[in-house]
Scaffold this motif. Sequence first.
Motif, PDB file in Angstrom:
ATOM      1  N   ILE A   2       0.861  -1.179   0.000  1.00 30.25           N
ATOM      2  CA  ILE A   2       0.000   0.000   0.000  1.00 30.25           C
ATOM      3  C   ILE A   2       0.896   1.226   0.000  1.00 30.25           C
ATOM      4  O   ILE A   2       1.822   1.325   0.799  1.00 30.25           O
ATOM      5  N   ARG A   3       0.625   2.172  -0.885  1.00 27.51           N
ATOM      6  CA  ARG A   3       1.386   3.403  -0.885  1.00 27.51           C
ATOM      7  C   ARG A   3       0.432   4.576  -0.815  1.00 27.51           C
ATOM      8  O   ARG A   3      -0.629   4.567  -1.396  1.00 27.51           O
ATOM      9  N   GLY A  98       4.425   7.326  19.206  1.00 24.69           N
ATOM     10  CA  GLY A  98       3.614   6.896  18.080  1.00 24.69           C
ATOM     11  C   GLY A  98       2.837   8.037  17.455  1.00 24.69           C
ATOM     12  O   GLY A  98       2.711   8.109  16.223  1.00 24.69           O
ATOM     13  N   GLN A  99       2.319   8.931  18.281  1.00 24.04           N
ATOM     14  CA  GLN A  99       1.562  10.063  17.765  1.00 24.04           C
ATOM     15  C   GLN A  99       2.450  10.975  16.921  1.00 24.04           C
ATOM     16  O   GLN A  99       2.062  11.401  15.823  1.00 24.04           O
ATOM     17  N   VAL A 100       3.649  11.271  17.435  1.00 22.33           N
ATOM     18  CA  VAL A 100       4.563  12.144  16.690  1.00 22.33           C
ATOM     19  C   VAL A 100       4.994  11.474  15.384  1.00 22.33           C
ATOM     20  O   VAL A 100       5.052  12.112  14.326  1.00 22.33           O
ATOM     21  N   MET A 101       5.289  10.179  15.448  1.00 22.30           N
ATOM     22  CA  MET A 101       5.675   9.474  14.224  1.00 22.30           C
ATOM     23  C   MET A 101       4.558   9.507  13.197  1.00 22.30           C
ATOM     24  O   MET A 101       4.801   9.728  11.999  1.00 22.30           O
ATOM     25  N   SER A 102       3.326   9.311  13.643  1.00 20.71           N
ATOM     26  CA  SER A 102       2.182   9.350  12.724  1.00 20.71           C
ATOM     27  C   SER A 102       2.047  10.722  12.073  1.00 20.71           C
ATOM     28  O   SER A 102       1.763  10.836  10.868  1.00 20.71           O
ATOM     29  N   GLU A 103       2.267  11.780  12.848  1.00 23.75           N
ATOM     30  CA  GLU A 103       2.174  13.134  12.299  1.00 23.75           C
ATOM     31  C   GLU A 103       3.251  13.369  11.242  1.00 23.75           C
ATOM     32  O   GLU A 103       2.995  13.973  10.195  1.00 23.75           O
ATOM     33  N   ARG A 104       4.456  12.866  11.516  1.00 22.42           N
ATOM     34  CA  ARG A 104       5.554  13.076  10.564  1.00 22.42           C
ATOM     35  C   ARG A 104       5.382  12.213   9.318  1.00 22.42           C
ATOM     36  O   ARG A 104       5.740  12.638   8.210  1.00 22.42           O
ATOM     37  N   MET A 105       4.823  11.034   9.494  1.00 23.15           N
ATOM     38  CA  MET A 105       4.507  10.208   8.331  1.00 23.15           C
ATOM     39  C   MET A 105       3.432  10.883   7.473  1.00 23.15           C
ATOM     40  O   MET A 105       3.516  10.876   6.236  1.00 23.15           O
ATOM     41  N   ALA A 106       2.431  11.451   8.127  1.00 16.10           N
ATOM     42  CA  ALA A 106       1.357  12.123   7.390  1.00 16.10           C
ATOM     43  C   ALA A 106       1.898  13.288   6.575  1.00 16.10           C
ATOM     44  O   ALA A 106       1.433  13.555   5.460  1.00 16.10           O
ATOM     45  N   ALA A 107       2.907  13.968   7.107  1.00 14.29           N
ATOM     46  CA  ALA A 107       3.495  15.104   6.398  1.00 14.29           C
ATOM     47  C   ALA A 107       4.220  14.667   5.123  1.00 14.29           C
ATOM     48  O   ALA A 107       4.425  15.478   4.219  1.00 14.29           O
ATOM     49  N   GLU A 108       4.606  13.405   5.055  1.00 15.28           N
ATOM     50  CA  GLU A 108       5.308  12.872   3.883  1.00 15.28           C
ATOM     51  C   GLU A 108       4.375  12.155   2.914  1.00 15.28           C
ATOM     52  O   GLU A 108       4.812  11.707   1.845  1.00 15.28           O
ATOM     53  N   ALA A 109       3.105  12.047   3.262  1.00 14.46           N
ATOM     54  CA  ALA A 109       2.198  11.140   2.554  1.00 14.46           C
ATOM     55  C   ALA A 109       2.072  11.435   1.071  1.00 14.46           C
ATOM     56  O   ALA A 109       1.910  10.522   0.267  1.00 14.46           O
ATOM     57  N   GLU A 110       2.135  12.690   0.675  1.00 11.34           N
ATOM     58  CA  GLU A 110       1.927  13.034  -0.728  1.00 11.34           C
ATOM     59  C   GLU A 110       3.236  13.277  -1.469  1.00 11.34           C
ATOM     60  O   GLU A 110       3.240  13.809  -2.581  1.00 11.34           O
ATOM     61  N   ASP A 112       7.155  11.858  -2.980  1.00 15.12           N
ATOM     62  CA  ASP A 112       7.701  10.664  -3.618  1.00 15.12           C
ATOM     63  C   ASP A 112       8.971  10.214  -2.890  1.00 15.12           C
ATOM     64  O   ASP A 112       9.838   9.562  -3.467  1.00 15.12           O
ATOM     65  N   HIS A 113       9.075  10.550  -1.599  1.00 19.94           N
ATOM     66  CA  HIS A 113      10.271  10.245  -0.825  1.00 19.94           C
ATOM     67  C   HIS A 113      10.335   8.770  -0.414  1.00 19.94           C
ATOM     68  O   HIS A 113       9.312   8.092  -0.299  1.00 19.94           O
ATOM     69  N   VAL A 114      11.546   8.317  -0.174  1.00 19.16           N
ATOM     70  CA  VAL A 114      11.760   7.074   0.568  1.00 19.16           C
ATOM     71  C   VAL A 114      11.771   7.453   2.038  1.00 19.16           C
ATOM     72  O   VAL A 114      12.625   8.232   2.486  1.00 19.16           O
ATOM     73  N   VAL A 115      10.817   6.942   2.797  1.00 11.25           N
ATOM     74  CA  VAL A 115      10.700   7.267   4.219  1.00 11.25           C
ATOM     75  C   VAL A 115      11.035   6.025   5.031  1.00 11.25           C
ATOM     76  O   VAL A 115      10.424   4.971   4.858  1.00 11.25           O
ATOM     77  N   VAL A 116      12.028   6.164   5.896  1.00 12.96           N
ATOM     78  CA  VAL A 116      12.488   5.056   6.724  1.00 12.96           C
ATOM     79  C   VAL A 116      12.054   5.309   8.165  1.00 12.96           C
ATOM     80  O   VAL A 116      12.417   6.330   8.764  1.00 12.96           O
ATOM     81  N   LEU A 117      11.258   4.381   8.708  1.00 16.04           N
ATOM     82  CA  LEU A 117      10.863   4.444  10.115  1.00 16.04           C
ATOM     83  C   LEU A 117      11.906   3.684  10.924  1.00 16.04           C
ATOM     84  O   LEU A 117      11.978   2.462  10.886  1.00 16.04           O
ATOM     85  N   ASP A 118      12.748   4.422  11.628  1.00 22.08           N
ATOM     86  CA  ASP A 118      13.833   3.847  12.430  1.00 22.08           C
ATOM     87  C   ASP A 118      13.259   3.527  13.805  1.00 22.08           C
ATOM     88  O   ASP A 118      13.076   4.416  14.640  1.00 22.08           O
ATOM     89  N   ILE A 119      12.933   2.245  14.027  1.00 23.68           N
ATOM     90  CA  ILE A 119      12.209   1.829  15.237  1.00 23.68           C
ATOM     91  C   ILE A 119      12.979   0.690  15.904  1.00 23.68           C
ATOM     92  O   ILE A 119      12.935  -0.454  15.440  1.00 23.68           O
ATOM     93  N   PRO A 120      13.680   0.954  17.002  1.00 25.35           N
ATOM     94  CA  PRO A 120      14.445  -0.112  17.661  1.00 25.35           C
ATOM     95  C   PRO A 120      13.592  -1.300  18.061  1.00 25.35           C
ATOM     96  O   PRO A 120      14.043  -2.449  17.971  1.00 25.35           O
ATOM     97  N   LEU A 121      12.369  -1.052  18.504  1.00 22.90           N
ATOM     98  CA  LEU A 121      11.515  -2.125  19.009  1.00 22.90           C
ATOM     99  C   LEU A 121      10.441  -2.513  17.996  1.00 22.90           C
ATOM    100  O   LEU A 121       9.337  -2.908  18.377  1.00 22.90           O
ATOM    101  N   LEU A 122      10.773  -2.437  16.724  1.00 25.20           N
ATOM    102  CA  LEU A 122       9.788  -2.771  15.685  1.00 25.20           C
ATOM    103  C   LEU A 122       9.291  -4.204  15.832  1.00 25.20           C
ATOM    104  O   LEU A 122       8.089  -4.471  15.722  1.00 25.20           O
ATOM    105  N   VAL A 123      10.181  -5.140  16.094  1.00 27.05           N
ATOM    106  CA  VAL A 123       9.790  -6.547  16.215  1.00 27.05           C
ATOM    107  C   VAL A 123       8.994  -6.783  17.492  1.00 27.05           C
ATOM    108  O   VAL A 123       8.026  -7.552  17.513  1.00 27.05           O
ATOM    109  N   GLU A 124       9.378  -6.098  18.578  1.00 26.66           N
ATOM    110  CA  GLU A 124       8.704  -6.294  19.854  1.00 26.66           C
ATOM    111  C   GLU A 124       7.325  -5.640  19.903  1.00 26.66           C
ATOM    112  O   GLU A 124       6.458  -6.038  20.681  1.00 26.66           O
TER     113      GLU A 124
END
Length: 216
Positions: A2-3, A98-110, A112-124
């Motif tokens: 999904i993009r 999570g709220q701040v990350m969601s806001e920053r992701m939303a700012a990139e939504a439109e 054509d960037h490569v956006v990397v979510l750097d999350i140490p506890l992604l698996v956990e």
Amino acid sequence: MIRSGSVLLLGLTGGIGSGKSTVSGLLSRRGAVVIDADRITREVQAPGGAAYQGIVDRFGSGILAVDGAIDRPALAKIVFNDADALRELNALTHPHVGQVMSERMAAEAETDHVVVLDIPLLVESSRSHPGMAGVIVVDAPEEVAVARLVEHRGMAPADARARIAAQASRDDRLARADFVVDNSGSMDQLAADVDRCWAWIQGLAAAAPAVPQNRD
């Protein structure tokens, strides 16, 4: 996959001492927009931040430095020797991150960037991250990670191993990986592996269809 717009969203994770932050920086230099959960954690835990007062109320003034900021090593000594305390700290911090990350992701939504979510506890994390094109795992053997934590962060070996044990296992992270960056060798070897990762990312970007834009 999904993009949103034509943005390409990827996850980046790795255990403590794996060198994930170094890889994050290398990807940023190659053009990625990095949304760094650790950096956001520091923001929300800073004086005046959304999580600050709740943490102080729970753990007391003994975790504060002379300037009123949270002494992160002092707090770590508490929570990484007490699973319940760690869960409480996460509950006080993660919703704000999570709220701040969601806001920053939303700012990139439109974009054509490569956006990397750097999350140490992604698996956990039990939180889903819909729209990710893939997960990049930075991998290093435990002995290499321990040596780095002792040398670069001044940890005692036992403390380093306790921090590693508090996270997901190496096998669990590798099982989630769509691409593994090997950081067991030299910086030159790491840079070459990040180049290989970037080429993989560019392949994903080329293969993924962009969402048509509405025209009035």
